[in-house]
Motif scaffolding. Sequence first.
Motif, short mmCIF file in Angstrom:
data_model
loop_
_atom_site.label_atom_id
_atom_site.label_comp_id
_atom_site.label_asym_id
_atom_site.label_seq_id
_atom_site.Cartn_x
_atom_site.Cartn_y
_atom_site.Cartn_z
N SER A 125 0.36 -1.16 -0.26
CA SER A 125 -0.13 0.10 0.11
C SER A 125 1.21 1.63 0.42
O SER A 125 2.35 0.99 0.12
CB SER A 125 -1.23 -0.08 1.38
N VAL A 126 0.34 2.40 -0.69
CA VAL A 126 0.99 3.42 -0.36
C VAL A 126 -0.05 4.65 1.03
O VAL A 126 -1.53 4.51 0.13
CB VAL A 126 0.69 4.12 -1.97
N GLY A 127 0.17 4.89 1.90
CA GLY A 127 -0.44 6.25 2.91
C GLY A 127 0.42 7.09 3.31
O GLY A 127 1.58 6.68 3.08
N LEU A 128 -0.22 8.11 4.11
CA LEU A 128 -0.25 8.98 4.38
C LEU A 128 0.22 8.81 5.94
O LEU A 128 -1.47 7.78 6.57
CB LEU A 128 -1.34 10.13 3.74
N HIS A 129 0.90 9.49 6.45
CA HIS A 129 0.64 9.57 8.52
C HIS A 129 -0.73 10.34 8.84
O HIS A 129 -1.00 9.96 9.50
CB HIS A 129 2.10 10.28 8.63
N LEU A 130 -0.46 11.74 7.57
CA LEU A 130 -1.44 12.65 8.37
C LEU A 130 -3.11 12.49 7.23
O LEU A 130 -2.74 13.47 6.62
CB LEU A 130 -1.08 14.06 8.64
N PRO A 131 -4.30 12.54 7.85
CA PRO A 131 -4.95 12.78 7.15
C PRO A 131 -5.15 14.11 6.81
O PRO A 131 -6.18 14.73 5.85
CB PRO A 131 -6.54 11.93 7.87
N THR A 132 -5.09 14.83 8.07
CA THR A 132 -5.55 16.56 7.91
C THR A 132 -4.23 17.59 8.24
O THR A 132 -4.04 17.22 9.32
CB THR A 132 -6.68 16.83 8.53
N LEU A 133 -3.60 18.58 7.41
CA LEU A 133 -2.67 19.56 8.13
C LEU A 133 -3.26 20.76 7.61
O LEU A 133 -3.69 21.12 7.13
CB LEU A 133 -1.93 19.10 6.49
N SER A 134 -3.03 21.22 8.74
CA SER A 134 -3.63 22.90 9.11
C SER A 134 -2.84 23.70 9.21
O SER A 134 -1.56 23.33 10.28
CB SER A 134 -4.88 23.08 10.32
N VAL A 135 -2.44 24.77 8.73
CA VAL A 135 -1.70 25.56 8.47
C VAL A 135 -1.76 27.05 8.42
O VAL A 135 -2.46 27.19 7.68
CB VAL A 135 0.39 25.29 7.66
N GLN A 136 -0.72 27.84 8.69
CA GLN A 136 -1.22 29.57 8.81
C GLN A 136 -0.41 29.27 7.41
O GLN A 136 0.74 29.48 6.95
CB GLN A 136 -0.07 30.39 9.66
N GLU A 137 -0.92 30.81 7.09
CA GLU A 137 -0.55 31.24 5.50
C GLU A 137 0.38 31.61 5.78
O GLU A 137 0.72 32.47 5.97
CB GLU A 137 -1.75 33.00 4.82
N GLY A 138 1.85 31.50 4.56
CA GLY A 138 3.36 31.41 4.50
C GLY A 138 3.69 30.95 4.93
O GLY A 138 5.26 30.98 5.24
N ASP A 139 3.63 30.09 6.24
CA ASP A 139 4.66 29.10 6.80
C ASP A 139 4.53 28.06 5.67
O ASP A 139 3.73 28.25 4.75
CB ASP A 139 3.52 28.04 8.00
N ASN A 140 5.78 27.19 5.83
CA ASN A 140 5.60 25.95 4.97
C ASN A 140 5.34 24.79 5.75
O ASN A 140 4.84 24.45 7.09
CB ASN A 140 7.37 25.69 5.37
N SER A 141 4.44 24.31 4.16
CA SER A 141 3.74 22.59 4.93
C SER A 141 4.98 21.43 4.34
O SER A 141 5.49 21.55 3.03
CB SER A 141 2.74 22.49 3.97
N ILE A 142 4.92 20.70 5.49
CA ILE A 142 4.91 19.45 4.50
C ILE A 142 4.39 18.37 4.80
O ILE A 142 3.20 17.99 5.65
CB ILE A 142 6.54 18.98 5.80
N ILE A 143 4.14 17.59 3.63
CA ILE A 143 3.24 16.60 3.79
C ILE A 143 3.71 15.31 3.31
O ILE A 143 4.53 15.01 3.05
CB ILE A 143 1.96 17.01 2.59
N ASN A 144 3.47 13.92 4.15
CA ASN A 144 4.23 12.60 3.99
C ASN A 144 3.62 11.81 3.42
O ASN A 144 2.02 11.29 3.15
CB ASN A 144 4.61 12.47 5.66
N CYS A 145 4.51 10.74 4.13
CA CYS A 145 4.08 9.76 2.29
C CYS A 145 4.68 8.21 2.94
O CYS A 145 5.87 8.78 2.88
CB CYS A 145 3.38 9.95 1.38
#
Lengths: 116, 112
Positions: free
Chosen positions: B3-23
């Motif tokens: 399978s290919v899965g993701l650690h976090l179903p929802t990620l909330s960030v502030q505008e201007g911040d950096n986002s990291i989405i994991n898999c």
Amino acid sequence: NAGVTQTPKFRILKIGQSMTLQCTQDMNHNYMYWYRQDPGMGLKLIYYSVGAGITDKGEVPNGYNVSRSTTEDFPLRLELAAPSQTSVYFCASSYSSTSSGKNIQYFGAGTRLSVL
Amino acid sequence: GESVGLHLPTLSVQEGDNSIINCAYSNSASDYFIWYKQESGKGPQFIIDIRSNMDKRQGQRVTVLLNKTVKHLSLQIAATQPGDSAVYFCAETRGATNKLIFGTGTLLAVQP
């Protein structure tokens, strides 16, 4: 620059009815795919085609049929619609290169189907 | 199963911040990975891809990192904007099958 075009955008079917979801691409891609996406879920492959006249089953082919008579078109047929087929259907195409190993699939906007 | 899965179903960030989405992926034979962005009511849109012979690839405001040792893939979005709000999917291809295996997706919510 049309890309992948799907019709219709929305459809409501009664149980047992049949319909064809249309998909056409103008990028001369050899590969085409049909996926379904249930709410809050990822995409599941229904059928795919590596070229005109060639099709193969994906992960969830039951209840569906496809044909690929031309490079451009890849229609998906539902013969006896069931409530379990309520979903959003996406068609995609790609030019798969064995030399580069890339397989970027380009998606249509989807068809929302409800079976009641 | 594989399978290919993701650690976090929802990620909330502030505008201007950096986002990291994991898999995370489970098949070490996977050799090609793609990140897609899906906005509400639209089809998935290609963002960036990476082959297994690379560790990092950069695009415009996005970077994909691949760690084959732990079978982990991440998408970094710099200076996150409201228009980045969407569901992000990772997908993998194994060998010559040309079939993409999709994860379940992460919803990125950008707060103003």
